[in-house]
Design a protein around this motif. Structure first.
Motif, short mmCIF file in Angstrom:
data_model
loop_
_atom_site.label_atom_id
_atom_site.label_comp_id
_atom_site.label_asym_id
_atom_site.label_seq_id
_atom_site.Cartn_x
_atom_site.Cartn_y
_atom_site.Cartn_z
N VAL A 141 110.17 14.47 58.76
CA VAL A 141 110.86 15.11 57.63
C VAL A 141 112.37 14.99 57.76
N LYS A 142 112.86 15.11 59.01
CA LYS A 142 114.31 15.13 59.23
C LYS A 142 114.92 13.74 59.18
N TYR A 143 114.21 12.76 59.78
CA TYR A 143 114.81 11.43 59.91
C TYR A 143 114.06 10.32 59.14
N GLY A 144 112.73 10.47 59.02
CA GLY A 144 111.95 9.40 58.40
C GLY A 144 112.33 9.14 56.97
N ARG A 145 112.30 10.19 56.17
CA ARG A 145 112.64 10.03 54.75
C ARG A 145 114.11 9.67 54.57
N ARG A 146 114.93 10.27 55.40
CA ARG A 146 116.37 10.02 55.28
C ARG A 146 116.69 8.54 55.54
N LYS A 147 115.95 7.97 56.49
CA LYS A 147 116.22 6.57 56.81
C LYS A 147 115.87 5.66 55.66
N SER A 150 118.54 6.05 52.97
CA SER A 150 119.90 6.12 53.47
C SER A 150 120.83 5.29 52.59
N PRO A 151 122.14 5.64 52.57
CA PRO A 151 123.09 4.91 51.72
C PRO A 151 123.13 3.41 52.01
N VAL A 152 123.02 3.04 53.27
CA VAL A 152 123.09 1.61 53.62
C VAL A 152 121.90 0.86 53.04
N VAL A 153 120.71 1.45 53.17
CA VAL A 153 119.51 0.80 52.64
C VAL A 153 119.60 0.67 51.13
N THR A 155 122.31 0.61 49.27
CA THR A 155 123.36 -0.35 48.93
C THR A 155 122.85 -1.78 49.06
N ASN A 156 122.23 -2.09 50.18
CA ASN A 156 121.74 -3.45 50.42
C ASN A 156 120.68 -3.84 49.41
N GLN A 157 119.78 -2.90 49.08
CA GLN A 157 118.73 -3.20 48.11
C GLN A 157 119.33 -3.49 46.74
N THR A 158 120.32 -2.71 46.35
CA THR A 158 120.95 -2.92 45.04
C THR A 158 121.72 -4.23 44.99
N LEU A 159 122.39 -4.59 46.08
CA LEU A 159 123.11 -5.87 46.13
C LEU A 159 122.14 -7.04 45.98
N PHE A 257 131.63 -1.88 43.03
CA PHE A 257 131.36 -0.44 42.98
C PHE A 257 130.24 -0.06 43.95
N VAL A 258 129.20 -0.87 43.99
CA VAL A 258 128.08 -0.61 44.91
C VAL A 258 128.55 -0.66 46.36
N LYS A 259 129.37 -1.66 46.66
CA LYS A 259 129.87 -1.80 48.04
C LYS A 259 130.80 -0.64 48.42
N ARG A 260 131.58 -0.13 47.43
CA ARG A 260 132.53 0.95 47.71
C ARG A 260 131.86 2.32 47.76
N SER A 261 130.61 2.41 47.36
CA SER A 261 129.96 3.71 47.22
C SER A 261 129.92 4.49 48.53
N SER A 262 129.84 3.78 49.66
CA SER A 262 129.78 4.47 50.96
C SER A 262 131.02 5.32 51.19
N LYS A 263 132.17 4.87 50.69
CA LYS A 263 133.40 5.65 50.84
C LYS A 263 133.33 6.95 50.04
#
Length: 274
Positions: A141-147, A150-153, A155-159, A257-263
């Motif tokens: 619950v704490k890490y599985g779903r979050r992973k 996650s923002p990186v995942v 972002t990469n999927q959208t790119l 915009f997608v790449k900058r979203s992490s900021k």
């Protein structure tokens, strides 16, 4: 029949005697199979002379209640003879106040660690398994779903989706309507996942207003989303016809915009911590 009332487990007996058989053969149920269910046969003795057939059956009953020995059939030559039926009462003679005597005196035994392990190992293993399961659920619950989200995942999927859109050559072929429909869909899904905003259900004006009030997305990124989404709506309703340069710029702006979203997310986390 010796007794018509017996105690639980008490031995009783029934005797069958047939006289004047004149050397005829006597047929009946086999040994230990003459009495019905509930009657536990202990001994079944058969003796026969020229004129007399004698059979003695010792039995007991281990259930309390009334039980019937029905008519028992004996075939003598070609003639069938039957006994009279008997009803037997079986009673429990034990009383609550009766003393219970041990067969032998109690003996104290010293248990070792291995003995305790054998006694309680299943409980211990079950407790360990339950603890491990609880820990696994908490970690999932704490890490599985979050992973997975996650923002990186995200972002990469959208790119990857934007790159796939580029490879469809909508820009080069002038298919601006299909281009903007897919570009807006990809962008809305990204905003909904990355920023937790209902971009997939809101109209453009409502979404822009919410972004400005929410302050999660930077102003630079807000301008990109607003410009591209407004243009996409105009294209959808055939109110504008963008050229190739505009389409390429909108794709590049959304990609940036997608790449900058992490900021944006980093800033939001710092603001929450403060």
């Amino acid at each position: 029949m010796e007794k018509k009332t017996i105690a639980l487990g008490e031995v009783n007996h029934i005797v069958v005697t047939i006289n004047n058989i004149h050397d005829e053969k006597v047929s009946a149920a086999p040994e230990n199979e003459l009495l019905p269910f509930h009657f536990e046969e202990i001994k079944d003795s058969i003796a026969q002379t020229q004129d007399v057939y004698y059979r003695r059956i010792e039995f007991t009953v281990f259930d309390e209640g009334k039980f019937t020995i029905p008519e028992l059939e004996f075939k003598v030559g070609g003639k069938v003879l039957k006994t009279i039926p008997y009803e037997i009462d079986v009673i429990n003679t034990a009383q609550k106040t009766d003393p219970i005597n041990d067969i032998m005196n109690n003996k104290e035994v010293k248990l070792e660690v291995t003995d305790y392990w054998q006694l309680y190992k299943f409980y211990i293993l079950a407790a360990i398994a339950l603890i491990c399961l609880v820990i696994a659920v908490i970690l999932f619950v704490k890490y599985g779903r979050r992973k997975k989200s996650s923002p990186v995942v995200t972002t990469n999927q959208t790119l990857k989706e934007l790159d796939s859109l580029k490879k469809k050559k909508y820009v080069e072929s002038g298919n601006y309507r299909s281009f903007y429909v897919e570009l807006i869909d990809i962008s809305r899904k990204f905003i909904a996942t990355q920023y937790r905003l209902p971009a997939d259900v809101l109209l453009t004006d409502d979404l822009v207003d919410l972004m400005k009030k929410n302050n999660t997305i930077s102003q630079e990124n807000e301008r990109v989303v607003e410009n591209v989404f407004v243009r996409g709506d105009l294209v959808k309703f055939a109110k504008t016809f963008p050229d190739q340069q505009t389409m390429e710029k909108d794709l590049a702006d959304i990609t940036a915009f997608v790449k900058r979203s992490s900021k944006d997310l980093e800033f939001e986390n710092l603001r929450k911590d403060a």
